[in-house]
Enzyme design. Structure first.
Site, PDB file in Angstrom:
ATOM      1  N   THR A  40     -12.676   8.267  -3.509  1.00  0.00           N
ATOM      2  CA  THR A  40     -13.154   9.766  -2.907  1.00  0.00           C
ATOM      3  C   THR A  40     -13.056  10.920  -4.020  1.00  0.00           C
ATOM      4  O   THR A  40     -13.648  11.691  -4.171  1.00  0.00           O
ATOM      5  CB  THR A  40     -12.481   9.835  -1.582  1.00  0.00           C
ATOM      6  OG1 THR A  40     -12.840   8.672  -0.794  1.00  0.00           O
ATOM      7  CG2 THR A  40     -13.187  11.155  -1.134  1.00  0.00           C
ATOM      8  N   TYR A  53     -20.576  10.220   2.147  1.00  0.00           N
ATOM      9  CA  TYR A  53     -20.554  10.177   0.695  1.00  0.00           C
ATOM     10  C   TYR A  53     -20.428   8.840   0.368  1.00  0.00           C
ATOM     11  O   TYR A  53     -19.925   8.015   0.991  1.00  0.00           O
ATOM     12  CB  TYR A  53     -19.284  11.030   0.263  1.00  0.00           C
ATOM     13  CG  TYR A  53     -18.095  10.569   0.477  1.00  0.00           C
ATOM     14  CD1 TYR A  53     -17.317  10.615   1.885  1.00  0.00           C
ATOM     15  CD2 TYR A  53     -17.264   9.868  -0.557  1.00  0.00           C
ATOM     16  CE1 TYR A  53     -16.126  10.110   1.904  1.00  0.00           C
ATOM     17  CE2 TYR A  53     -16.167   9.249  -0.289  1.00  0.00           C
ATOM     18  CZ  TYR A  53     -15.274   9.177   0.996  1.00  0.00           C
ATOM     19  OH  TYR A  53     -14.212   8.851   1.238  1.00  0.00           O
ATOM     20  N   THR A 119      -7.843   6.466  -2.156  1.00  0.00           N
ATOM     21  CA  THR A 119      -6.576   6.471  -1.449  1.00  0.00           C
ATOM     22  C   THR A 119      -6.364   5.159  -0.498  1.00  0.00           C
ATOM     23  O   THR A 119      -5.203   4.972  -0.232  1.00  0.00           O
ATOM     24  CB  THR A 119      -6.592   7.701  -0.556  1.00  0.00           C
ATOM     25  OG1 THR A 119      -7.761   7.734   0.394  1.00  0.00           O
ATOM     26  CG2 THR A 119      -6.708   9.127  -1.216  1.00  0.00           C
ATOM     27  N   ASP A 120      -7.427   4.600  -0.246  1.00  0.00           N
ATOM     28  CA  ASP A 120      -7.019   3.202   0.592  1.00  0.00           C
ATOM     29  C   ASP A 120      -6.238   2.285   0.198  1.00  0.00           C
ATOM     30  O   ASP A 120      -5.345   1.532   1.111  1.00  0.00           O
ATOM     31  CB  ASP A 120      -8.546   2.651   0.884  1.00  0.00           C
ATOM     32  CG  ASP A 120      -9.642   3.326   1.767  1.00  0.00           C
ATOM     33  OD1 ASP A 120      -9.020   4.488   2.279  1.00  0.00           O
ATOM     34  OD2 ASP A 120     -10.584   3.033   2.006  1.00  0.00           O
ATOM     35  N   LYS A 192      -0.583   5.101   2.824  1.00  0.00           N
ATOM     36  CA  LYS A 192      -1.525   6.089   3.509  1.00  0.00           C
ATOM     37  C   LYS A 192      -1.414   5.827   5.164  1.00  0.00           C
ATOM     38  O   LYS A 192      -1.402   4.946   5.644  1.00  0.00           O
ATOM     39  CB  LYS A 192      -3.021   5.456   3.193  1.00  0.00           C
ATOM     40  CG  LYS A 192      -4.117   6.237   3.639  1.00  0.00           C
ATOM     41  CD  LYS A 192      -5.253   5.845   3.211  1.00  0.00           C
ATOM     42  CE  LYS A 192      -6.564   6.882   3.776  1.00  0.00           C
ATOM     43  NZ  LYS A 192      -7.752   6.677   3.101  1.00  0.00           N
ATOM     44  N   GLU A 312      17.341 -11.985  13.941  1.00  0.00           N
ATOM     45  CA  GLU A 312      16.861 -12.494  15.155  1.00  0.00           C
ATOM     46  C   GLU A 312      15.959 -13.759  15.058  1.00  0.00           C
ATOM     47  O   GLU A 312      15.573 -14.562  15.788  1.00  0.00           O
ATOM     48  CB  GLU A 312      15.673 -11.584  15.659  1.00  0.00           C
ATOM     49  CG  GLU A 312      16.118 -10.202  16.074  1.00  0.00           C
ATOM     50  CD  GLU A 312      15.166  -9.263  16.574  1.00  0.00           C
ATOM     51  OE1 GLU A 312      14.303  -9.619  17.548  1.00  0.00           O
ATOM     52  OE2 GLU A 312      15.127  -8.219  16.058  1.00  0.00           O
TER      53      GLU A 312
HETATM   54  C1  SIN Z   1     -10.651   7.491  -0.645  1.00  0.00           C
HETATM   55  O1  SIN Z   1     -10.353   7.637  -1.807  1.00  0.00           O
HETATM   56  O2  SIN Z   1      -9.936   8.501   0.085  1.00  0.00           O
HETATM   57  C2  SIN Z   1     -11.065   6.395   0.333  1.00  0.00           C
HETATM   58  C3  SIN Z   1     -12.126   5.841  -0.423  1.00  0.00           C
HETATM   59  C4  SIN Z   1     -11.406   4.942  -1.665  1.00  0.00           C
HETATM   60  O3  SIN Z   1     -10.088   4.494  -1.006  1.00  0.00           O
HETATM   61  O4  SIN Z   1     -11.913   4.697  -2.597  1.00  0.00           O
END
Ligand code: SIN
Length: 355
Positions: A40, A53, A119-120, A192, A312
């Site tokens: 992103t 996007y 971020t994924d 995340k 456990e």
């Molecule tokens: C992001 O970057 O926030 C989402 C999409 C991705 O991980 O490329």
């Protein structure tokens, strides 16, 4: 006349001080290479106010041009490693990134590396690099939650901060770190936590190791889990196949036993309930698959805490290892890398307690 002279003097002095400061910065500026992978932070949308996007559209040179102040922190250059949304991140790109960073440091081409990333899956990539990059020099991952074309986008600020963090001598010897949203996280612990919030990255067990504000970073903690022995992937072109299966109330054992039919499956991470628990039918299926030679690792679907060995569950008897406090996706990374060296259950368990 005296007044004019003093104004001229002050102007010359100010100019020469500025010029000197710039020259000094030039001379001592750290060399920072930015390896871009997409995400992103490089996303582009048709409207500045709508959420839609496409990730990974904007090339690295355009990202750098959007943040001219970045050059104050060092000699900056960019390389495009990939241009993908991080949902499409894969082992081949991890290996390419890791090999390139190791080469950059081995050949002394840079003093620090910044990786721009979606971020994924940023947490997994950060941990993979943490386990495979053999250098004390800073490696900083960064991303954004809003695309570069959005109103109040976060990418420019995050990128500037990441470069500032990479340039800071205190960032050395900390392993791979993630700089996002005015915080610095250890690669091993960060995850995340929100699909859309800007403040999505958290280290749910331990918190950030540092805070960023106004162009400065302050460190507070450092992970003790940063073993000097890294996994050598210099001759590795693929990793052993490891999959993840999710636990839930009344899950069918077929969720596990069907996975045994995947060709070449070497490991399975079970994202269990509570302390990595399972219902009886799934437990039997996990034990059966372990007896067939698939390394089974118990982890947790809860987003904090750790899995305790032989507590456990009779792990040794059933043929399992536990992930300690790694989340399932990071346990998978460590299991894949461990399996490049050994299939010995005890040694792999030790890795989960050391790395
Ligand atoms: C992001 O970057 O926030 C989402 C999409 C991705 O991980 O490329």
């Amino acid at each position: 006349m005296r007044k004019i002279l003093s104004i001229v003097y002050v102007t010359i002095l100010t100019f020469s001080m500025t010029a000197k400061a710039q020259k000094n910065t030039e001379k001592n500026a750290p060399r920072i290479i930015i390896l871009a992978t997409g995400g992103t932070i490089a996303g582009s949308g048709e409207s500045a106010t709508k959420a839609a996007y496409t990730a990974g559209k904007v090339p690295i040179d355009d990202l750098l041009n959007a943040v001219p102040d970045i050059h104050k922190y060092g000699k900056i250059s960019g390389e495009q490693i990939a241009q993908i949304g991080s949902q499409d991140m894969n082992v081949a790109t991890w290996l390419k990134l890791s090999k390139r960073i190791n080469q950059i440091f081995k050949e002394n081409l840079a003093d620090a590396v910044v990786v721009t990333h979606g971020t994924d899956t940023q947490g997994e990539t950060a941990y993979f690099l943490d386990l495979t990059v053999n250098s004390e020099k800073p490696v900083v991952l960064v991303g954004a939650m809003r695309p570069s074309t959005a109103m109040s986008q976060d990418g420019n600020r995050n990128l500037l901060d990441a470069v500032m963090v990479a340039a800071n001598p205190k960032s050395q010897g900390k392993g791979v770190i993630v700089a996002m949203d005015e915080k610095v996280f250890d690669a091993r612990d960060v995850t995340k936590t929100s699909t859309t919030n800007l403040e999505t990255f958290k280290s749910t067990n331990f918190g950030p190791i540092g805070l960023i504000y106004d162009g400065k970073v302050s460190y507070y903690y450092q992970s003790l889990r940063n073993p000097s022995k890294k996994f050598d992937v210099s001759k590795v072109n693929e990793l052993p196949k490891v999959e993840i299966v999710y636990g839930y109330a009344d899950a069918s054992p077929e969720t596990v036993s069907n996975l045994a039919t995947i060709p070449g499956l070497k490991g399975l991470v079970y994202a269990g309930m509570g302390n990595g628990n399972f219902g009886e039918p799934v437990g039997k299926a996990l034990s059966d698959i372990a007896k067939k030679g698939v390394l089974v690792c118990r982890s947790a679907r809860a987003n904090s805490g750790r899995i305790t060995l032989e507590n456990e569950v009779n792990d040794a008897e059933l043929g399992f290892v536990v992930a300690d406090d790694l989340n399932p996706q990071k346990a998978r990374v460590l299991l894949m890398l461990s399996l490049t060296e050994t299939a010995d259950r005890a040694k792999i368990q030790q890795n989960f307690f050391e790395y």
